[in-house]
Design an enzyme around this catalytic site. Sequence first.
Site, mmCIF file in Angstrom:
data_model
loop_
_atom_site.group_PDB
_atom_site.id
_atom_site.type_symbol
_atom_site.label_atom_id
_atom_site.label_comp_id
_atom_site.label_asym_id
_atom_site.label_seq_id
_atom_site.Cartn_x
_atom_site.Cartn_y
_atom_site.Cartn_z
ATOM 1 N N GLY A 99 -70.488 -27.622 116.142
ATOM 2 C CA GLY A 99 -71.657 -28.007 115.370
ATOM 3 C C GLY A 99 -71.753 -29.486 115.090
ATOM 4 N N ARG A 100 -70.636 -30.191 115.175
ATOM 5 C CA ARG A 100 -70.669 -31.649 114.984
ATOM 6 C C ARG A 100 -69.638 -32.338 115.852
ATOM 7 N NH1 ARG A 100 -68.093 -32.562 108.916
ATOM 8 N NH2 ARG A 100 -66.483 -30.947 109.035
ATOM 9 N N LYS A 120 -65.793 -36.054 116.784
ATOM 10 C CA LYS A 120 -66.192 -35.203 115.667
ATOM 11 C C LYS A 120 -67.053 -36.033 114.725
ATOM 12 C CE LYS A 120 -64.376 -32.184 112.040
ATOM 13 N NZ LYS A 120 -63.146 -31.599 111.445
ATOM 14 N N ASP A 132 -76.270 -31.436 109.783
ATOM 15 C CA ASP A 132 -76.746 -32.690 110.363
ATOM 16 C C ASP A 132 -75.841 -33.185 111.489
ATOM 17 O OD1 ASP A 132 -74.506 -33.826 109.083
ATOM 18 O OD2 ASP A 132 -75.685 -34.449 107.351
ATOM 19 N N ASP A 259 -61.865 -19.224 114.665
ATOM 20 C CA ASP A 259 -62.439 -20.346 115.412
ATOM 21 C C ASP A 259 -61.663 -21.638 115.181
ATOM 22 O OD1 ASP A 259 -63.875 -19.829 112.808
ATOM 23 O OD2 ASP A 259 -64.588 -21.861 113.190
ATOM 24 N N ASN A 260 -60.690 -21.611 114.288
ATOM 25 C CA ASN A 260 -59.832 -22.770 114.045
ATOM 26 C C ASN A 260 -58.413 -22.553 114.555
ATOM 27 O OD1 ASN A 260 -61.930 -24.091 112.751
ATOM 28 N ND2 ASN A 260 -61.313 -23.428 110.712
ATOM 29 N N ASP A 269 -58.301 -28.463 113.736
ATOM 30 C CA ASP A 269 -59.369 -28.541 112.732
ATOM 31 C C ASP A 269 -58.833 -28.758 111.316
ATOM 32 O OD1 ASP A 269 -61.374 -28.379 114.552
ATOM 33 O OD2 ASP A 269 -61.764 -26.243 114.277
#
Length: 496
Positions: A99-100, A120, A132, A259-260, A269
Site C-alpha cells: 500500500g505504500r 517504503k 496516502d 502479511d508481515n 515490517d
Amino acid sequence: MNSADFPAPSVAALSFDNAFAHLPPAFYTHLQPTPLRAPYLVGVSEDAAALIGIDPASVQESSFIDLFTGNTIAPGSKPLAAVYSGHQFGNWAGQLGDGRAILLGDLPAVDGTRIELQLKGAGQTPYSRMGDGRAVLRSSIREFLCSEAMAALGIPTTRALCVTGSDQQVHRETLESTAVVTRMAPSFIRFGSFEHWYYNQRHDELKLLADTVIAGFYPELLAQPNPYAALLAEVTRRTAHLMAQWQAVGFMHGVMNTDNMSILGLTLDYGPFGFMEAFDARHICNHTDQQGRYSYQMQPRIGQWNCFALGQALLPLIGNVEDTEAALGDYDAEFAARHDALLHAKLGLSTRQPDDDSLFDAMFALLQAGHVDFTLFFRRLGNLQVANTAADEPLRDLFIERAAFDAWAEQYRMRLRQENSQDAARKLAMNATNPKYVLRNYLAQVAIDKAQQKDFSALATLQQILRHPFDEQPQYEDYADLPPDWASHLEVSCSS
C-alpha cells in the site's frame, strides 16, 4: 568474492533487474513512485550499502537521494507494487498488498546473490486502501534504525539502506513530515502472498509462486519427494528459530500478521516494535493490540499459528492433510531447542544438566516479580563471579527484593561450579551473546525529535552505537542505562 574485489559503482552506474516482474501481471501492478519535493538525506547505512557495493562517497550526491526517494528511476528497474492478502490479528482481512511500498528491483550483491530494494513511503498504489501511500519521518527512522540494529545482533532481518526526508507533510494524528526508507532483502514475499492465491482459489498462481520461491531460495528442496511439503517444513523451522531469537533478545514485533511474515524467515515490517525493558512476559508493545495477541509471551505461539496459516495455503500443492501436518510438526521442538541453546549461552553455560529448566524458570519468575530491566540483567550477569559475591552489587541494584536475587544467584553459582566455569572466559562469552546496547524506544525518540528539526547528529550517533551492540563503548555508557522516567509514557501503534 568479497567487498574488496567488488567494484563500487556510482549510483548512475547501477543497473537493476526485477526478478519479481518476471512473474505474470496478476502478481503486481507496475507504477512509478510519486516524487517528493526537495528530498534530503536523513541517514544511510554504510554496512547495508556495502552489501551491494555502493560507493560510500556517492551517498551524499543528489543522484543517490533522488533514486532512493523515487524521484528518478534507474535503468532496468521496472518498479511495481505486489499484491498479497493475509490474516490480521487472527482475522482474515482479504486482499492487502504493497500500500505504500514500491519495489525498484534487484541488484547484484557482493556475495554473488541478488538483493531487492524497496521504497517504503513512495506514494499511493492500487493496494493503498484509502491511504496516502506515504510514510512519515518518525516511522521511517524507527524502521531504519531497527533493521540495522537487528542485523548487528545477528537476527535474520530485512535491511535498510537509507532514509530520505522532505518538508512535504501528511496528516496522521498531526501533520508530520514525509520520508522514504529504502528496504533491502533477497525477497519480500510473505506468508500472505501464498494465502492470496489460495483463498482466491487460483492454484496455478499458487504453484507458480511456490516454484519460484523454491527455485530461487530453496533449490536444495527440489530433490525432495514433495518439495512443497519440504518448503513448509523449512519455513516452519526458520520461523521457530526466529521466534527463539526474538525472545532471547527481548524483541517484540507488535504486528505479527501473516502479511508481515517473511517466507525466508526474516524479521519483516517494523512498525510498533519494542525491546523489553522492565520485564513483563505479558508486555504489549503495540497499544493498538488491545487483546494482547502479539504480547511478548505470545510470540512463539503466534509464530506457530502463522505457520499453520501458511500450511493451509500450501495444502493444495502438498496434496493431503497428513503431509501438511507432518511438515508443521517440528515447530515446537525446533523452537524449544533453539531457545534452550540461546538461554544456555546467555547464562554462560557450556553443558546441559537435568535441572537447567528449573534454573531458567526461577530466573524468569524473579525478573517478572521485580520487573527487572531485561537487557541490563543479562549484561550485568556476565560480571558475576563464582567465589566473590561482592561483584554482584551492580546486578543486585536492579532488584528491590535483594534476598530473592541472592537465593537465585546461589543456585546459579552452584550450577556454574558443576562445570568448573571460569569467570573471565565466561564473561567474554556472555558479553558476546548479551548485548549492552539495544534500540530502546526513548533512544529512537530522542533521535526522531532532533531529526524533525533537521539535526541528524543524534541519529548518526545512535546508529554507530547500535552497529556494535556487544562492545563496551565506554564513551556511550549512558545509552546503556535504565530509561528515564518519561520513557514509560511513550506509546507506539500501527501508525508508528
